[in-house]
Structure formats: structure tokens, C-alpha cells
Design a protein around this motif. Structure first.
Motif, mmCIF file in Angstrom:
data_model
loop_
_atom_site.group_PDB
_atom_site.id
_atom_site.type_symbol
_atom_site.label_atom_id
_atom_site.label_comp_id
_atom_site.label_asym_id
_atom_site.label_seq_id
_atom_site.Cartn_x
_atom_site.Cartn_y
_atom_site.Cartn_z
ATOM 1 N N PRO A 187 0.796 -1.231 0.000
ATOM 2 C CA PRO A 187 0.000 0.000 0.000
ATOM 3 C C PRO A 187 0.826 1.279 0.000
ATOM 4 N N ASP A 188 2.066 1.220 0.484
ATOM 5 C CA ASP A 188 2.894 2.428 0.527
ATOM 6 C C ASP A 188 3.207 2.972 -0.859
ATOM 7 N N GLY A 189 3.038 2.149 -1.874
ATOM 8 C CA GLY A 189 3.346 2.580 -3.228
ATOM 9 C C GLY A 189 2.219 3.312 -3.923
ATOM 10 N N TYR A 190 1.139 3.567 -3.204
ATOM 11 C CA TYR A 190 -0.017 4.226 -3.805
ATOM 12 C C TYR A 190 -0.308 5.531 -3.067
ATOM 13 N N THR A 191 -0.544 6.559 -3.841
ATOM 14 C CA THR A 191 -0.677 7.908 -3.291
ATOM 15 C C THR A 191 -2.112 8.252 -2.912
ATOM 16 N N PHE A 192 -3.044 7.811 -3.732
ATOM 17 C CA PHE A 192 -4.431 8.225 -3.576
ATOM 18 C C PHE A 192 -5.288 7.036 -3.155
ATOM 19 N N TRP A 193 -6.192 7.300 -2.215
ATOM 20 C CA TRP A 193 -7.031 6.241 -1.659
ATOM 21 C C TRP A 193 -8.476 6.701 -1.519
ATOM 22 N N GLY A 194 -9.381 5.765 -1.702
ATOM 23 C CA GLY A 194 -10.765 6.022 -1.375
ATOM 24 C C GLY A 194 -11.029 5.693 0.083
ATOM 25 N N PRO A 195 -12.212 6.031 0.583
ATOM 26 C CA PRO A 195 -12.558 5.768 1.983
ATOM 27 C C PRO A 195 -12.880 4.307 2.269
ATOM 28 N N GLY A 196 -13.126 3.513 1.222
ATOM 29 C CA GLY A 196 -13.392 2.090 1.414
ATOM 30 C C GLY A 196 -14.869 1.746 1.347
ATOM 31 N N THR A 197 -15.134 0.472 1.040
ATOM 32 C CA THR A 197 -16.488 -0.059 1.032
ATOM 33 C C THR A 197 -16.442 -1.446 1.665
ATOM 34 N N GLN A 198 -17.385 -1.729 2.550
ATOM 35 C CA GLN A 198 -17.359 -2.960 3.321
ATOM 36 C C GLN A 198 -18.002 -4.105 2.550
ATOM 37 N N VAL A 199 -17.335 -5.232 2.553
ATOM 38 C CA VAL A 199 -17.869 -6.461 1.965
ATOM 39 C C VAL A 199 -17.979 -7.504 3.078
ATOM 40 N N ILE A 200 -19.156 -8.079 3.205
ATOM 41 C CA ILE A 200 -19.400 -9.116 4.203
ATOM 42 C C ILE A 200 -19.933 -10.343 3.494
ATOM 43 N N VAL A 201 -19.249 -11.459 3.669
ATOM 44 C CA VAL A 201 -19.677 -12.718 3.072
ATOM 45 C C VAL A 201 -20.030 -13.668 4.209
ATOM 46 N N SER A 202 -21.308 -13.943 4.322
ATOM 47 C CA SER A 202 -21.765 -14.744 5.447
ATOM 48 C C SER A 202 -23.078 -15.419 5.108
ATOM 49 N N SER A 203 -23.250 -16.622 5.661
ATOM 50 C CA SER A 203 -24.516 -17.314 5.474
ATOM 51 C C SER A 203 -25.470 -17.004 6.624
#
Length: 128
Positions: A112-128
Motif C-alpha cells: 500500500p505504501d506505493g499508492y498515493t491516492f485512496w478512497g474511503p473504502g467499502t465494506q464487503v461481508i460474506v456470510s450465510s
């Protein structure tokens, strides 16, 4: 100002699919660049899932090969300017916060240190 905004996360059952999107704005596409998707589980390091270069070159982490596909609709002429991650055959261990990232040097770093720009993120949940 470069801005990345992810969307498309949510809850899905094992074996299901999701498509993540990353809307990009303020980015200069005239130079070589690299964009990617990372994910992070609480207490663990952020890890690269997939990346795509300005030349279209692709790389995937071993744990998503054959299941995830990264692609982009990005150029100076594109109205979409969006990076995508199609996730199929999802597993419980894919549960994480997913981040879109970009740099403007063209080198596609693994960490990750090699990337300058980032989004805030989106949560993924995989569950039964």
C-alpha cells in the motif's frame, strides 16, 4: 484534487457475487499510472487484491485468481472514469473493507505504501 470513491459493497452469501466500483475524479491520465484494489481485515495489514496499469497490464493476488476480475473504464475521454472489481464465488474469508488506490508514477507496487491516492473504502461481508 484527486478523489476516489468506492461503492458496491454489501452483504452476500458464500458463492455469491458483488461488483465494486471506484469513481475517479481529478486524475491525470496523460502519464503512466497504476490503479488497484486492496482489502483490510481489522488487525491485519492492508493487502493488494488486484491491480491494473495504464497499459492494461493485470496482476491478481493468488487468493482471488479465477474469482475476481479488475477492469477499468478510464481515460481523458471517458465520462465514467471508473475502476471496477467483479467478485465471484465469494468466500467468508473475503470479508473485509475494500479500498481503491492509485498512483501517478506508473509503477505498480505490491504494498500500500506505493499508492498515493485512496478512497474511503467499502465494506464487503460474506456470510450465510
Amino acid at each position: 484534487e484527486v478523489q476516489l470513491v468506492e461503492s458496491g459493497g454489501g452483504s452476500v452469501q458464500p458463492g455469491g457475487s458483488l461488483r465494486l466500483s471506484c469513481k475517479v475524479s481529478g486524475y491525470t491520465y496523460s502519464s503512466p499510472y497504476c490503479m488497484g484494489w486492496f482489502r483490510q481485515i481489522p488487525g491485519k495489514e492492508r493487502e493488494r487484491v488486484a491491480r491494473i496499469g495504464s497499459d492494461g497490464g493485470l496482476r491478481y493476488a493468488d487468493f482471488v485468481k479465477g474469482r475476481f476480475t479488475i477492469y477499468k473504464d478510464i481515460s481523458s475521454d471517458s465520462p465514467k472514469n471508473t475502476l471496477y472489481l467483479q467478485m465471484n464465488s465469494l468466500k467468508a474469508e473475503d470479508t473485509a473493507m475494500y479500498y481503491c488506490a492509485a498512483n501517478d508514477g506508473g509503477y505498480c507496487a505490491i504494498g500500500p505504501d506505493g499508492y498515493t491516492f485512496w478512497g474511503p473504502g467499502t465494506q464487503v461481508i460474506v456470510s450465510s
